[in-house]
Write a protein that holds these residues in place. Structure first.
Motif, short mmCIF file in Angstrom:
data_model
loop_
_atom_site.label_atom_id
_atom_site.label_comp_id
_atom_site.label_asym_id
_atom_site.label_seq_id
_atom_site.Cartn_x
_atom_site.Cartn_y
_atom_site.Cartn_z
N ASN A 3 -20.77 11.53 68.75
CA ASN A 3 -22.23 12.01 70.58
C ASN A 3 -23.06 12.82 69.96
O ASN A 3 -21.51 14.07 69.79
N VAL A 4 -24.04 13.55 69.62
CA VAL A 4 -24.57 14.77 69.14
C VAL A 4 -25.84 14.76 70.86
O VAL A 4 -26.55 14.00 70.64
N CYS B 293 -26.47 6.66 60.34
CA CYS B 293 -26.51 5.33 61.22
C CYS B 293 -25.44 5.08 62.21
O CYS B 293 -25.92 4.42 63.51
N ASP B 294 -24.08 5.84 62.14
CA ASP B 294 -23.13 5.70 63.45
C ASP B 294 -24.07 6.94 64.43
O ASP B 294 -22.67 6.84 65.84
N LEU B 295 -25.05 7.18 64.61
CA LEU B 295 -24.36 8.95 64.95
C LEU B 295 -25.99 8.09 66.34
O LEU B 295 -26.27 7.05 66.78
N ALA C 7 -31.89 6.18 63.63
CA ALA C 7 -30.70 6.88 64.70
C ALA C 7 -31.75 8.12 64.85
O ALA C 7 -30.98 8.79 65.62
N ALA C 8 -32.65 8.44 64.27
CA ALA C 8 -33.80 9.70 64.77
C ALA C 8 -33.98 9.39 66.11
O ALA C 8 -34.08 10.21 66.59
N ALA C 9 -34.38 8.51 66.09
CA ALA C 9 -34.83 7.81 67.48
C ALA C 9 -33.53 8.14 69.04
O ALA C 9 -34.33 9.01 69.79
N ARG C 10 -32.79 7.96 68.44
CA ARG C 10 -31.71 8.11 69.10
C ARG C 10 -31.24 9.46 69.39
O ARG C 10 -30.22 10.14 70.31
N CYS C 11 -31.58 10.18 68.02
CA CYS C 11 -31.36 11.94 68.31
C CYS C 11 -31.95 12.66 68.79
O CYS C 11 -30.99 13.93 68.29
N GLY D 227 -34.29 31.92 65.12
CA GLY D 227 -33.73 31.40 67.15
C GLY D 227 -33.11 30.00 67.09
O GLY D 227 -32.73 29.72 67.85
N ALA D 228 -33.22 29.57 65.72
CA ALA D 228 -32.78 28.13 65.89
C ALA D 228 -31.81 28.06 65.70
O ALA D 228 -30.85 28.47 65.37
N ARG D 229 -31.65 26.96 66.04
CA ARG D 229 -29.58 26.07 66.02
C ARG D 229 -29.78 24.86 65.42
O ARG D 229 -30.46 24.14 65.40
N ALA D 230 -28.72 24.50 64.14
CA ALA D 230 -28.49 23.31 63.95
C ALA D 230 -27.68 22.06 63.83
O ALA D 230 -26.58 23.21 63.71
N VAL D 231 -27.91 20.83 63.59
CA VAL D 231 -26.19 19.84 62.82
C VAL D 231 -26.70 19.58 61.62
O VAL D 231 -27.39 18.73 61.52
#
Length: 245
Positions: A117-118, A108-110, A161-165, A71-75
């Motif tokens: 932008n994700v 690092c640019d996400l 970057a993980a915190a932003r995403c 049921g999951a989706r991924a980027v």
């Protein structure tokens, strides 16, 4: 991205994961998936409906997580264009095209300035480059070197970057070497808490060669150590690559 039949500047092999449930195309030489990808994917849970794989390579960790959680989706985020193209092909050939997007970009640019932008996700899987390039001899293979070597501060940049995403309360899951623990604690400070650390041993009588780390965005709960995971002395990983000691 490239079409499935577009020539690549290196030879590739088709290799199976999960007892053949996945078949992934990857470079014949250089950085190839192994135990690390399986261990990282194993940190995804049933509640993680959306996930992002940082430094996805050919997509191994993210696609294994999709196979384990229908049921999951991924980027999948990969900065090397040829590897990102393989990740996209691997998603399609294994039936995940509708559940998976590939972004060719530097982690690092996400969600920053002019970077891609994700949408925020429940879980970020991250396999940061091991080893500071100033302290270790770099592999002569360019792909392997980029996958394993880090400059000062890169580890912290990935955590930021993980915190932003991530959504509020989202989880960050990483695999790292025990020697990177101090870097991890510094990078997580003020951003993540409720850290769970699980050492990974090649055999029960050997020191840990990896740490699995899970942390929650915005928490302040102190870290805990979980019982160690023993791989049982297997000599090879998913494609004949064991964990280096």
């Amino acid at each position: 991205m490239t079409a499935p039949d577009t020539p690549l500047p290196f030879e590739t092999t088709d290799d199976a994961l999960l007892d053949g449930r996945l078949v992934l195309r990857q470079p014949r030489r250089g950085h190839r998936f192994g135990h690390d990808a399986l261990l990282l994917a194993g940190m995804a849970g049933e509640g993680d409906r959306t996930l992002m794989d940082f430094g996805a390579g050919v997509g191994s960790a993210g696609l294994v997580a999709l196979a384990l959680h229908p049921g999951a989706r991924a980027v999948l985020v990969e900065r090397e264009a040829d590897l990102a193209a393989l990740a996209e092909q691997n998603a399609a050939r294994n039936g995940f095209a509708e559940r998976c997007a590939v972004v060719c970009a530097d982690v690092c640019d996400l969600n920053r300035g002019r970077g891609p932008n994700v949408p925020p996700v429940d879980l970020v899987l991250a396999n940061p480059p091991f080893n500071l390039s100033t302290a270790h001899r770099t592999s002569p293979d360019g792909g392997r070197a980029r996958a394993h070597m880090a400059d000062e501060g890169l580890f912290a940049h990935w955590v930021t970057a993980a915190a932003r995403c991530l959504k509020p309360g989202g989880r960050l899951a990483l695999i790292l070497r025990p020697s990177e623990l101090a870097l991890l604690l510094t990078a997580l400070s003020g951003r993540f808490g409720a850290l769970e650390l699980q050492p990974v041993h090649p055999r029960a009588d050997r020191p840990a060669v990896r740490l699995l780390a899970r942390a929650i965005k915005g928490r302040r709960t102190p870290p805990v150590f979980l019982p160690g995971l023993v791989l049982g002395g297997a000599e090879g990983g998913a494609n004949g690559q064991g964990l280096p000691e």
